[in-house]
Design a protein around this motif. Structure first.
Motif, PDB file in Angstrom:
ATOM      1  N   UNK A   1       9.644  16.076  -3.295  1.00 32.28           N
ATOM      2  CA  UNK A   1      10.556  15.291  -2.821  1.00 32.28           C
ATOM      3  C   UNK A   1      10.149  14.344  -1.690  1.00 32.28           C
ATOM      4  N   UNK A   2       9.114  14.913  -1.016  1.00 33.71           N
ATOM      5  CA  UNK A   2       8.574  13.862  -0.010  1.00 33.71           C
ATOM      6  C   UNK A   2       7.508  12.960  -0.583  1.00 33.71           C
ATOM      7  N   UNK A   3       7.052  13.140  -1.826  1.00 34.21           N
ATOM      8  CA  UNK A   3       6.380  11.996  -2.458  1.00 34.21           C
ATOM      9  C   UNK A   3       7.439  11.164  -3.083  1.00 34.21           C
ATOM     10  N   UNK A   4       8.495  11.767  -3.716  1.00 31.95           N
ATOM     11  CA  UNK A   4       9.470  10.829  -3.995  1.00 31.95           C
ATOM     12  C   UNK A   4      10.144   9.982  -2.929  1.00 31.95           C
TER      13      UNK A   4
ATOM     14  N   UNK B   1       6.835  -2.860  -9.318  1.00 24.80           N
ATOM     15  CA  UNK B   1       5.750  -3.276  -9.563  1.00 24.80           C
ATOM     16  C   UNK B   1       5.135  -4.352  -8.715  1.00 24.80           C
ATOM     17  N   UNK B   2       5.755  -4.335  -7.551  1.00 29.87           N
ATOM     18  CA  UNK B   2       5.027  -5.246  -6.621  1.00 29.87           C
ATOM     19  C   UNK B   2       4.309  -4.288  -5.385  1.00 29.87           C
ATOM     20  N   UNK B   3       4.340  -2.709  -5.743  1.00 29.96           N
ATOM     21  CA  UNK B   3       3.507  -1.953  -4.820  1.00 29.96           C
ATOM     22  C   UNK B   3       2.170  -2.360  -5.143  1.00 29.96           C
ATOM     23  N   UNK B   4       1.299  -2.759  -4.030  1.00 31.19           N
ATOM     24  CA  UNK B   4      -0.032  -2.728  -4.156  1.00 31.19           C
ATOM     25  C   UNK B   4      -0.892  -1.764  -4.810  1.00 31.19           C
ATOM     26  N   UNK B   5      -1.696  -1.701  -5.597  1.00 31.44           N
ATOM     27  CA  UNK B   5      -2.393  -0.681  -6.563  1.00 31.44           C
ATOM     28  C   UNK B   5      -3.311   0.084  -5.321  1.00 31.44           C
ATOM     29  N   UNK B   6      -3.659  -0.330  -4.271  1.00 29.88           N
ATOM     30  CA  UNK B   6      -4.686   0.599  -3.435  1.00 29.88           C
ATOM     31  C   UNK B   6      -3.667   1.606  -2.652  1.00 29.88           C
TER      32      UNK B   6
ATOM     33  N   UNK C   1      -1.977   7.409  -2.380  1.00 28.56           N
ATOM     34  CA  UNK C   1      -1.037   8.455  -2.318  1.00 28.56           C
ATOM     35  C   UNK C   1      -1.859   9.690  -3.235  1.00 28.56           C
ATOM     36  N   UNK C   2      -2.273   9.025  -4.487  1.00 31.13           N
ATOM     37  CA  UNK C   2      -2.971   9.889  -5.392  1.00 31.13           C
ATOM     38  C   UNK C   2      -3.979  10.704  -4.798  1.00 31.13           C
ATOM     39  N   UNK C   3      -5.001  10.157  -3.881  1.00 29.05           N
ATOM     40  CA  UNK C   3      -6.125  10.951  -3.223  1.00 29.05           C
ATOM     41  C   UNK C   3      -5.574  11.933  -2.287  1.00 29.05           C
ATOM     42  N   UNK C   4      -4.480  11.443  -1.366  1.00 34.82           N
ATOM     43  CA  UNK C   4      -3.922  12.346  -0.479  1.00 34.82           C
ATOM     44  C   UNK C   4      -3.352  13.421  -1.373  1.00 34.82           C
TER      45      UNK C   4
ATOM     46  N   UNK D   1      -0.417  13.508 -10.179  1.00 35.69           N
ATOM     47  CA  UNK D   1      -0.402  13.076 -11.526  1.00 35.69           C
ATOM     48  C   UNK D   1       0.718  12.273 -11.728  1.00 35.69           C
ATOM     49  N   UNK D   2       1.837  12.404 -11.360  1.00 34.76           N
ATOM     50  CA  UNK D   2       3.031  11.633 -11.018  1.00 34.76           C
ATOM     51  C   UNK D   2       2.703  10.002 -10.541  1.00 34.76           C
ATOM     52  N   UNK D   3       1.970  10.285  -9.324  1.00 31.86           N
ATOM     53  CA  UNK D   3       1.563   8.882  -8.945  1.00 31.86           C
ATOM     54  C   UNK D   3       0.504   8.043  -9.942  1.00 31.86           C
ATOM     55  N   UNK D   4      -0.312   9.129 -10.239  1.00 34.86           N
ATOM     56  CA  UNK D   4      -1.307   8.086 -11.180  1.00 34.86           C
ATOM     57  C   UNK D   4      -0.670   7.608 -12.599  1.00 34.86           C
ATOM     58  N   UNK D   5       0.222   8.290 -12.997  1.00 36.18           N
ATOM     59  CA  UNK D   5       1.023   7.868 -14.217  1.00 36.18           C
ATOM     60  C   UNK D   5       1.658   6.471 -13.822  1.00 36.18           C
TER      61      UNK D   5
END
Length: 534
Positions: free
Chosen positions: A121-124, A138-143, A148-151, A205-209
């Protein structure tokens, strides 16, 4: 800390009884309810509260020293088996709350799952904030998504590090006894930290999807300059997505339980591959993204200026660290029976309630067992009790090794938290007595022991039975070969009430553990046990 404990266990165990085994009832000439129980409690009298009444309406049964049916030469001072008569066991109090609420609290909403939910829920919430801040998903910067994935991957790896685990148990295991019991019970559930590991892994995994979906969209609409000239970035992203999803699916508890070797190998090799590909993707994506800037910066400074670089560096370091301590050590096997073996190691001394992972093939599978420190007369080192519980343990028992691989540093287990309670009850089945021996060898916390196992003396030999009896002269040792499987809930409840303990610790297989946790927690009794999430 030991001086603050009030040990009410009788100093002198009762004498052995003659065959055939019978139950001894002290003061049998007195009416039920008026018999002297000072031999069990010392100067501490049982409470007369309503919650305790059901226990004291039955006759007190001090543990009788009875010979093992499979062993004819039992020393008088060692108890190896006990006859249990159900009619003398206490009447259990009613379970608290309704069945639906109990199931929700003690089955669905476990601490492990609560921690998992908090992380997710914190990630959500972070995703929602980024979406609102940038106008749309779709406007969120890819970096930002890669960060978030790396964290999450870094946090997941950290929560499985031996140093992190030992630090958590060390801090929470030092809570003083004067702290209110409810707070100590909350602290004792620190072993549910695996919920953070799985929550972060699932969130990564959800972030990377999401990242992969955005990459495919950018490729489809061609809204990034010259992005289609770099198909390797999209191909690598899809490969990574497949690996992460595969790890998550195979880590599902039911699949992990029925095919643990597959889970372990996929978790290890797919995880290593994913981290390596993350490094490649970071440099490929950075090489492309820097071309959008003017003037175009050098690649290495640009990469090092990203948060993902330093997080991936930490992940790589903590993945490699345990393997820098990989070595093959000598083992002295002690065959206990065709069901159990005791492995003795001398390469190091263990800390309180800890144990290393061992393997005969370091690239295939690893197994963790509680280390039992040697007695002073046995010299330095420790031992492990291994019983037949699968293909690997069966192989070790049938072909005792002279050398085994060890990796990383010994890790503390659930029982290391038991010292924050004044008195405890240990419940074990089979080789679950091993972790309890690890505790009672190092600490003097007053305890009662309930051990249910087939032919205890024939299977585990005199030394282990003596150590159990030394820690608790009134230990309840049940020979399931002769007596059948006992009602562990009633027996554990009896010892809990009889000894005025503050908590019960269970070391058993998953089925028995779940049954005891639900049956005792549902009656308001603090129970702690491993959660089989590794």
């Amino acid at each position: 800390m030991a001086s603050t404990h009030d040990n009410t266990i009788p100093a002198n165990p009762p004498p052995p009884i003659q065959q055939p085994p019978v139950l001894i009832r002290p003061n049998a000439d007195k009416p039920m309810g008026s018999r002297d129980i000072s031999s069990v409690y010392g100067d501490e009298k049982p409470s007369s509260s309503k919650d305790d009444c059901s226990l004291y309406e039955v006759e007190k049964l001090p543990s009788a020293h009875i010979r093992d049916s499979a062993y004819s030469g039992s020393p008088p001072s060692i108890e190896s088996a006990e006859t249990i008569d159900e009619k003398y066991l206490p009447v259990l109090p009613e379970k608290k709350y309704g069945r639906a609420i109990r199931h929700l609290r003690w089955t669905i909403a476990s601490i492990y799952r609560l921690l998992f939910s908090i992380v997710f829920l914190g990630n959500a919430a972070a995703l929602l904030a980024l979406t609102i801040g940038n106008g749309s998903l779709i406007e969120i910067p890819l970096d930002n998504i890669l960060t978030a994935v790396a964290c999450n991957i870094c946090a997941a790896i950290m929560m499985r590090q031996e140093m992190t685990i030992n630090a958590l148990f060390l801090v929470f295991g030092k809570i003083p006894l004067w702290v209110p019991l409810p707070l100590r019970c909350m602290a004792a559930r620190i072993y549910h930290f695996g919920g953070i590991h799985s929550g972060c892994g699932f969130a990564a995994t959800a972030w990377f999807v999401i990242f992969n979906a955005l990459m495919i969209r950018h490729w489809d609409v061609n809204d990034l300059p010259k992005f289609r000239s770099h198909p390797e970035i999209l191909g690598l992203t899809c490969t990574l997505d497949f690996l992460l999803v595969a790890i998550v699916i195979l880590a599902y508890p039911r699949f992990r339980f029925y095919s643990h070797n597959t889970f372990e190998q996929v978790h290890r090799f797919a995880g290593w591959t994913a981290v390596g590909l993350f490094w490649v993707q970071l440099f490929l994506l950075s090489r492309y993204m820097r071309t959008q800037l003017r003037p175009i910066p050098d690649l290495l400074p640009y990469v090092m200026n990203t948060a993902a670089f330093w997080l991936l560096l930490a992940v790589t370091f903590f993945l490699i660290l345990p393997w820098t301590r990989l070595r093959k050590v000598d083992v002295e096997p002690e065959i206990l029976s065709d069901h159990a073996i005791r492995l003795h190691f001398t390469y190091t001394d263990l800390q309180f309630c800890s144990g290393p992972r061992i393997s005969d093939n370091p690239m295939k599978e690893w197994h963790a067992f509680a280390g039992i420190p040697h007695h002073e007369e046995d010299g330095p080192g420790f031992s492990m009790v291994v019983s037949n519980a699968g293909d690997w343990t069966r192989k070790i028992i049938r072909n005792p090794p002279n050398k085994l691989w060890v990796r990383g540093i010994p890790t503390k287990g659930v029982l290391s938290i038991a010292e924050i309670f004044k008195k405890v009850v240990f419940v074990a089945t089979g080789s679950g007595i091993g972790p309890i021996l690890s505790f009672i060898t190092c600490r003097t916390t007053p305890c009662r022991i309930l051990w249910s196992t087939p032919s205890p003396r024939r299977t585990y030999k005199d030394r282990i039975c003596e150590d159990v009896n030394k820690a608790d002269p009134y230990a309840r040792v049940i020979d399931t070969t002769a007596q059948g499987r006992p009602n562990l809930i009633k027996l554990a409840y009896e010892l809990y009430m009889e000894s005025r303990a503050e908590a019960i610790f269970v070391i058993s297989n998953p089925r028995v553990t779940r049954k005891l946790l639900y049956g005792l927690n549902g009656r308001g009794i603090p129970v702690f046990a491993p959660i089989f999430d590794s």
